[in-house]
Design a protein around this motif. Sequence first.
Motif, PDB file in Angstrom:
ATOM      1  N   GLN A 234       0.847  -1.142  -0.068  1.00 38.95           N
ATOM      2  CA  GLN A 234      -0.016  -0.083  -0.101  1.00 38.95           C
ATOM      3  C   GLN A 234       0.997   1.302   0.038  1.00 38.95           C
ATOM      4  OE1 GLN A 234      -3.030  -0.126  -0.569  1.00 38.95           O
ATOM      5  NE2 GLN A 234      -3.074  -2.427  -0.343  1.00 38.95           N
ATOM      6  N   SER A 235       2.130   1.180   0.616  1.00 41.00           N
ATOM      7  CA  SER A 235       2.764   2.274   0.745  1.00 41.00           C
ATOM      8  C   SER A 235       3.462   2.680  -0.579  1.00 41.00           C
ATOM      9  CB  SER A 235       4.005   2.076   1.849  1.00 41.00           C
ATOM     10  OG  SER A 235       4.942   1.053   1.516  1.00 41.00           O
ATOM     11  N   ARG A 236       3.586   1.583  -1.447  1.00 43.41           N
ATOM     12  CA  ARG A 236       4.075   1.868  -2.646  1.00 43.41           C
ATOM     13  C   ARG A 236       2.928   2.888  -3.612  1.00 43.41           C
ATOM     14  NH1 ARG A 236       4.314  -3.361  -5.003  1.00 43.41           N
ATOM     15  NH2 ARG A 236       2.575  -2.606  -6.495  1.00 43.41           N
ATOM     16  N   GLY A 237       1.709   2.993  -3.254  1.00 49.28           N
ATOM     17  CA  GLY A 237       0.879   3.753  -3.968  1.00 49.28           C
ATOM     18  C   GLY A 237       1.125   5.190  -3.583  1.00 49.28           C
ATOM     19  N   ILE A 238       1.725   5.428  -2.330  1.00 42.91           N
ATOM     20  CA  ILE A 238       1.424   6.806  -1.959  1.00 42.91           C
ATOM     21  C   ILE A 238       2.593   7.786  -2.901  1.00 42.91           C
ATOM     22  CG2 ILE A 238       2.502   8.284  -0.110  1.00 42.91           C
ATOM     23  CD1 ILE A 238       1.457   6.014   1.928  1.00 42.91           C
ATOM     24  N   ILE A 239       3.816   6.707  -3.278  1.00 46.72           N
ATOM     25  CA  ILE A 239       4.785   7.295  -4.042  1.00 46.72           C
ATOM     26  C   ILE A 239       4.500   7.545  -5.764  1.00 46.72           C
ATOM     27  CG2 ILE A 239       7.228   7.037  -4.667  1.00 46.72           C
ATOM     28  CD1 ILE A 239       7.562   5.060  -2.541  1.00 46.72           C
ATOM     29  N   PRO A 240       4.455   8.572  -6.235  1.00 44.27           N
ATOM     30  CA  PRO A 240       4.235   9.024  -7.520  1.00 44.27           C
ATOM     31  C   PRO A 240       5.012   8.038  -8.790  1.00 44.27           C
ATOM     32  CG  PRO A 240       5.258  10.760  -6.737  1.00 44.27           C
ATOM     33  CD  PRO A 240       5.197   9.797  -5.625  1.00 44.27           C
ATOM     34  N   ARG A 241       4.272   7.524  -9.610  1.00 43.50           N
ATOM     35  CA  ARG A 241       4.974   6.902 -10.690  1.00 43.50           C
ATOM     36  C   ARG A 241       4.492   7.539 -11.964  1.00 43.50           C
ATOM     37  NH1 ARG A 241       6.806   1.655 -11.516  1.00 43.50           N
ATOM     38  NH2 ARG A 241       6.066   0.835  -9.555  1.00 43.50           N
TER      39      ARG A 241
END
Length: 461
Positions: A127-134
Amino acid sequence: MSDELKISRRDFLKNLGMAGVAATAAGSTGLTLAGEVFGSTTSGGVYRRPWWVREVDEPTTGIRWEQIKRVDASRDTLFGNVLGRFATPEENQRLLQVREDLLLERLNSEEPGYTLKDQALENAMRQSRGIIPRSFLGAQWAMTPEQRGVARWEGSPEDAAHIIKVALRQMGAASVGIVHLDERTRKLIYAVDTDGKRIEFEDVEQAYETEDKRVIPNRAEWVIVYTVQMSEDALRRAPTKIAEFGTQTSYQRGLLVQNGLQEFLRGLGYQGLGEQTLNGLGIAPALAVMAGLGELSRQNRVITPEYGPMVRVFKLVTDLPLAADRPIDAGITRFCKTCKKCAEACPPSALSFDTEPGWEPVGEWSNPGHQAWFENSLRCRRFWYEEAGTNCGICFAVCPFTKQGKSFMHQFVHMQIATAPVINSLTRSMDDAFGYGVRKDPTEWWNLDLPEYGIDTTKGK
């Protein structure tokens, strides 16, 4: 374990002595034929590899470029929803429910590797990966040279490769290679990205993105391919939530590296076009092979000399002129012909037992025109949902190349694999005799004295 494989370390050292003779004979011949004595140095001269890792003109598995086609990753891969188009919507939904029920059952029974703390750990990282913009274009927050009132950075392709690799290593990349895009290697960039947007090349100065396409300028001729280490201690607990946590951690770190690289290139005055979606933009194993990061293996994934299969591969296109790298031969593909350990360990029997890699794809999810041990991806993915409840990674964990110890013994074995394939079967037997590749206790993981991110950053250095 059979009696013939139960040997002592003393007996193993005797075998190493015999292996050394073979390695000397085979190695001297092989190196003479190759014209390489001191190994290879990556473009930009950032780091030198061991002498048995040789640069070659073509990969160690064959390619028929005229048959290669650009892939529609939204349709012809399994990066999407469960089995994608290779199953009905009802079947995909059923598999999702099966996995949910399986995880709840294991949670209630407190099965090691699936307890509340295990599942919470993996979910936190996912879930924390979704906080970082891609972003394909990057965040574009860094000041450009134009905004600073200065000229953009200029240097030779070798100088550019040097600073890119130094910067990436400091950002957390394990290894870095460069591929030059030409009429052949452009085929390794997806025609349609994993989210359904077309990827097109146009004669424009700046990359751009619309609702239905991502555009790469023709002048952006270089792909920066980099790896991020996965935790061996975590993956040795596959398939559990601890192992999946190891995978998710590497994806998160890879995303951080991408964002940093895009802003670094922008600060130099150039474009960095990254993965908008997980596993997007292009065919990771193929680009990694062409960049000289490793060789294609029986897993149909890349195995690197420095880290074995314990890496995730990421890529980014740029218009900064860079010195390209070449494919390598470290004996890895040859060893896979003999070993077959990953195929034996695969619960759904998704990996090939054929001695030689073939040319005929197993399914429509495989791109024709290259030689490989094509896996049955549907069997693999079904196992994830119906039995594992997570992703897997058993094939990574049991691979003899996963062990990257610094002792002379492990280094000697890597040299032998590269130079004396005649004793590859003995090497596989020794791997079994020492009990390598056996699944570790998930409960034990919580009490290990682990380094940051669970990885040894001195490996391969």
